[in-house]
Scaffold this motif. Structure first.
Motif, PDB file in Angstrom:
ATOM      1  N   PRO A 197       0.832  -1.208   0.000  1.00  0.00           N
ATOM      2  CA  PRO A 197       0.000   0.000   0.000  1.00  0.00           C
ATOM      3  C   PRO A 197       0.865   1.256   0.000  1.00  0.00           C
ATOM      4  CG  PRO A 197       0.110  -0.927   2.194  1.00  0.00           C
ATOM      5  CD  PRO A 197       0.806  -1.908   1.290  1.00  0.00           C
ATOM      6  N   GLN A 198       0.296   2.336  -0.464  1.00  0.00           N
ATOM      7  CA  GLN A 198       0.971   3.626  -0.431  1.00  0.00           C
ATOM      8  C   GLN A 198       0.306   4.480   0.629  1.00  0.00           C
ATOM      9  OE1 GLN A 198       0.995   5.708  -4.160  1.00  0.00           O
ATOM     10  NE2 GLN A 198       2.179   7.427  -3.389  1.00  0.00           N
ATOM     11  N   ASP A 199       1.044   4.768   1.696  1.00  0.00           N
ATOM     12  CA  ASP A 199       0.533   5.545   2.826  1.00  0.00           C
ATOM     13  C   ASP A 199      -0.705   4.865   3.410  1.00  0.00           C
ATOM     14  OD1 ASP A 199       2.591   7.446   2.579  1.00  0.00           O
ATOM     15  OD2 ASP A 199       1.491   8.464   0.990  1.00  0.00           O
ATOM     16  N   ASN A 200      -1.866   5.506   3.351  1.00  0.00           N
ATOM     17  CA  ASN A 200      -3.069   4.967   3.986  1.00  0.00           C
ATOM     18  C   ASN A 200      -3.944   4.159   3.033  1.00  0.00           C
ATOM     19  OD1 ASN A 200      -2.465   6.189   6.509  1.00  0.00           O
ATOM     20  ND2 ASN A 200      -3.282   8.135   5.754  1.00  0.00           N
ATOM     21  N   GLN A 201      -3.381   3.738   1.928  1.00  0.00           N
ATOM     22  CA  GLN A 201      -4.141   2.971   0.944  1.00  0.00           C
ATOM     23  C   GLN A 201      -4.629   1.653   1.539  1.00  0.00           C
ATOM     24  OE1 GLN A 201      -1.821   1.851  -2.481  1.00  0.00           O
ATOM     25  NE2 GLN A 201      -3.618   1.806  -3.823  1.00  0.00           N
ATOM     26  N   SER A 202      -5.850   1.267   1.195  1.00  0.00           N
ATOM     27  CA  SER A 202      -6.443   0.038   1.712  1.00  0.00           C
ATOM     28  C   SER A 202      -5.701  -1.195   1.202  1.00  0.00           C
ATOM     29  CB  SER A 202      -7.912  -0.039   1.295  1.00  0.00           C
ATOM     30  OG  SER A 202      -8.445  -1.319   1.572  1.00  0.00           O
ATOM     31  N   LEU A 203      -5.671  -2.239   2.030  1.00  0.00           N
ATOM     32  CA  LEU A 203      -5.103  -3.521   1.603  1.00  0.00           C
ATOM     33  C   LEU A 203      -6.049  -4.259   0.659  1.00  0.00           C
ATOM     34  CD1 LEU A 203      -3.505  -5.002   4.849  1.00  0.00           C
ATOM     35  CD2 LEU A 203      -2.422  -3.648   3.059  1.00  0.00           C
ATOM     36  N   ASN A 204      -7.300  -3.827   0.593  1.00  0.00           N
ATOM     37  CA  ASN A 204      -8.265  -4.405  -0.344  1.00  0.00           C
ATOM     38  C   ASN A 204      -8.401  -5.921  -0.162  1.00  0.00           C
ATOM     39  OD1 ASN A 204     -10.163  -4.157  -2.412  1.00  0.00           O
ATOM     40  ND2 ASN A 204      -8.656  -4.514  -4.031  1.00  0.00           N
ATOM     41  N   ASP A 205      -8.373  -6.363   1.090  1.00  0.00           N
ATOM     42  CA  ASP A 205      -8.527  -7.788   1.448  1.00  0.00           C
ATOM     43  C   ASP A 205      -7.299  -8.635   1.128  1.00  0.00           C
ATOM     44  OD1 ASP A 205     -11.133  -7.370   2.364  1.00  0.00           O
ATOM     45  OD2 ASP A 205     -12.022  -7.840   0.424  1.00  0.00           O
ATOM     46  N   ALA A 206      -6.189  -8.027   0.733  1.00  0.00           N
ATOM     47  CA  ALA A 206      -5.002  -8.809   0.384  1.00  0.00           C
ATOM     48  C   ALA A 206      -4.544  -9.665   1.559  1.00  0.00           C
ATOM     49  CB  ALA A 206      -3.871  -7.889  -0.066  1.00  0.00           C
ATOM     50  N   ASP A 207      -4.642  -9.124   2.766  1.00  0.00           N
ATOM     51  CA  ASP A 207      -4.230  -9.892   3.946  1.00  0.00           C
ATOM     52  C   ASP A 207      -5.155 -11.083   4.188  1.00  0.00           C
ATOM     53  OD1 ASP A 207      -6.253  -8.051   4.438  1.00  0.00           O
ATOM     54  OD2 ASP A 207      -5.670  -7.693   6.533  1.00  0.00           O
ATOM     55  N   LEU A 208      -6.452 -10.872   3.977  1.00  0.00           N
ATOM     56  CA  LEU A 208      -7.416 -11.961   4.160  1.00  0.00           C
ATOM     57  C   LEU A 208      -7.202 -13.053   3.112  1.00  0.00           C
ATOM     58  CD1 LEU A 208     -10.664  -9.886   4.824  1.00  0.00           C
ATOM     59  CD2 LEU A 208      -9.076 -10.850   6.506  1.00  0.00           C
ATOM     60  N   ILE A 209      -6.908 -12.639   1.886  1.00  0.00           N
ATOM     61  CA  ILE A 209      -6.702 -13.602   0.796  1.00  0.00           C
ATOM     62  C   ILE A 209      -5.463 -14.448   1.065  1.00  0.00           C
ATOM     63  CG2 ILE A 209      -6.161 -13.806  -1.669  1.00  0.00           C
ATOM     64  CD1 ILE A 209      -7.856 -11.197  -2.035  1.00  0.00           C
ATOM     65  N   CYS A 210      -4.380 -13.798   1.466  1.00  0.00           N
ATOM     66  CA  CYS A 210      -3.143 -14.539   1.752  1.00  0.00           C
ATOM     67  C   CYS A 210      -3.343 -15.509   2.912  1.00  0.00           C
ATOM     68  CB  CYS A 210      -2.013 -13.565   2.070  1.00  0.00           C
ATOM     69  SG  CYS A 210      -1.406 -12.648   0.641  1.00  0.00           S
ATOM     70  N   ARG A 211      -4.077 -15.059   3.909  1.00  0.00           N
ATOM     71  CA  ARG A 211      -4.337 -15.929   5.057  1.00  0.00           C
ATOM     72  C   ARG A 211      -5.182 -17.134   4.645  1.00  0.00           C
ATOM     73  NH1 ARG A 211      -7.058 -12.509   8.462  1.00  0.00           N
ATOM     74  NH2 ARG A 211      -5.078 -11.431   8.746  1.00  0.00           N
ATOM     75  N   ALA A 212      -6.185 -16.890   3.801  1.00  0.00           N
ATOM     76  CA  ALA A 212      -7.055 -17.985   3.355  1.00  0.00           C
ATOM     77  C   ALA A 212      -6.296 -18.988   2.494  1.00  0.00           C
ATOM     78  CB  ALA A 212      -8.241 -17.413   2.582  1.00  0.00           C
ATOM     79  N   LEU A 213      -5.364 -18.482   1.689  1.00  0.00           N
ATOM     80  CA  LEU A 213      -4.572 -19.376   0.831  1.00  0.00           C
ATOM     81  C   LEU A 213      -3.455 -20.064   1.603  1.00  0.00           C
ATOM     82  CD1 LEU A 213      -4.243 -17.153  -2.387  1.00  0.00           C
ATOM     83  CD2 LEU A 213      -5.727 -19.161  -2.069  1.00  0.00           C
ATOM     84  N   GLY A 214      -3.130 -19.541   2.776  1.00  0.00           N
ATOM     85  CA  GLY A 214      -2.076 -20.140   3.594  1.00  0.00           C
ATOM     86  C   GLY A 214      -0.676 -19.752   3.180  1.00  0.00           C
TER      87      GLY A 214
END
Length: 258
Positions: free
Chosen positions: A65-82
């Motif tokens: 992300p750039q500054d306060n840009q949203s992760l757009n669920d990237a963290d949730l996706i990575c966690r779900a994929l393991g």
């Protein structure tokens, strides 16, 4: 798609997985894959395919992300994929580079400023990749590449691409075949820039129209943004494709005569 075009998502998915396995078998059994995770369909589908091909332990996701840009669920996706995920905020790097440019007296236009973050993201991926024996995955699709909707040496770079020969329509079909959550695969695409608007609203034609034109040659009807003064949708697609071919073709290089 056109009446004569059929896409077998199941077969292409299995072929893609096999292709990935063969590539990384040659790269070495300890090699990994690293890719930028934007939360969009292309990075999500690419990461899911890589997990199927290599296993989650050989896939690294990087959210940038750039500054306060949203992760757009990237963290949730990575966690779900393991898969392992690094979160690298590129805000300070972008600001520092722009300040150095200004101090040097280099005047940048709007497009140049907008393309700095994608290029810093690619530099980030290569740094992490080189330190983890990982190849950098290009996540661009054919539809976006066709009209030059990628930053040269930014998101347009990489060591290998899973989706470069697949349209948006086809990527969506693969995502659905993989059983990925609908809301991850079918997000409204945008460029992720500040004050961004959806891709299709900006372009003046839909990805479905573009994909039909690419695969069947059937030109979309009507004018860009329904404004005759802007020209036909077909004309804009052809113009964008022609003017952006330099992003797709190999770099021209002089060869001395023997």
């Amino acid at each position: 798609m056109g009446n004569n075009y059929k896409f077998d998502a199941a077969k292409v998915t299995e072929d893609l997985i096999e292709w990935c396995r063969n590539y990384f078998a040659q790269a070495g059994e300890d090699s990994k894959a690293v890719l930028g995770m934007s939360g969009g369909k292309d990075s999500t589908v690419s990461a899911a395919l890589l997990c199927r091909a290599l296993g989650p332990d050989r896939v690294i996701g990087v959210s940038m992300p750039q500054d306060n840009q949203s992760l757009n669920d990237a963290d949730l996706i990575c966690r779900a994929l393991g898969i392992k995920m690094f979160r690298v905020n590129i805000g300070a790097a972008c600001t520092g580079l722009l300040q150095s440019m200004e101090e040097a007296g280099a005047e940048l236009n709007k497009a140049s400023v907008q393309n700095i973050p994608p290029r810093i993201r690619m530099a980030t991926l290569y740094a992490i990749g080189q330190s983890n024996n990982a190849r950098v995955i290009n996540t661009c699709n054919l539809s976006e590449d066709w009209i030059g909707y990628a930053t040269k040496f930014g998101d347009g770079a990489g060591d290998l691409s899973l989706l470069a020969n697949l349209t948006v329509t086809e990527v969506l079909a693969i995502g659905d075949h993989l059983g990925l959550p609908y809301e991850w695969v079918h997000k409204t695409p945008d460029d992720g820039l500040p004050h961004s608007c959806p891709d299709e609203e900006k372009l003046g034609f839909t990805y479905s129209e573009l994909d039909i034109y690419i695969r069947s040659g059937k030109a979309p009807e009507g004018y860009v943004h329904n404004n005759e003064a802007e020209g036909l949708k077909r004309d804009k697609i052809d113009r964008l494709h022609s003017s952006n071919l330099h992003k797709l073709l190999p770099m021209p290089a002089f060869k001395p005569k023997e």
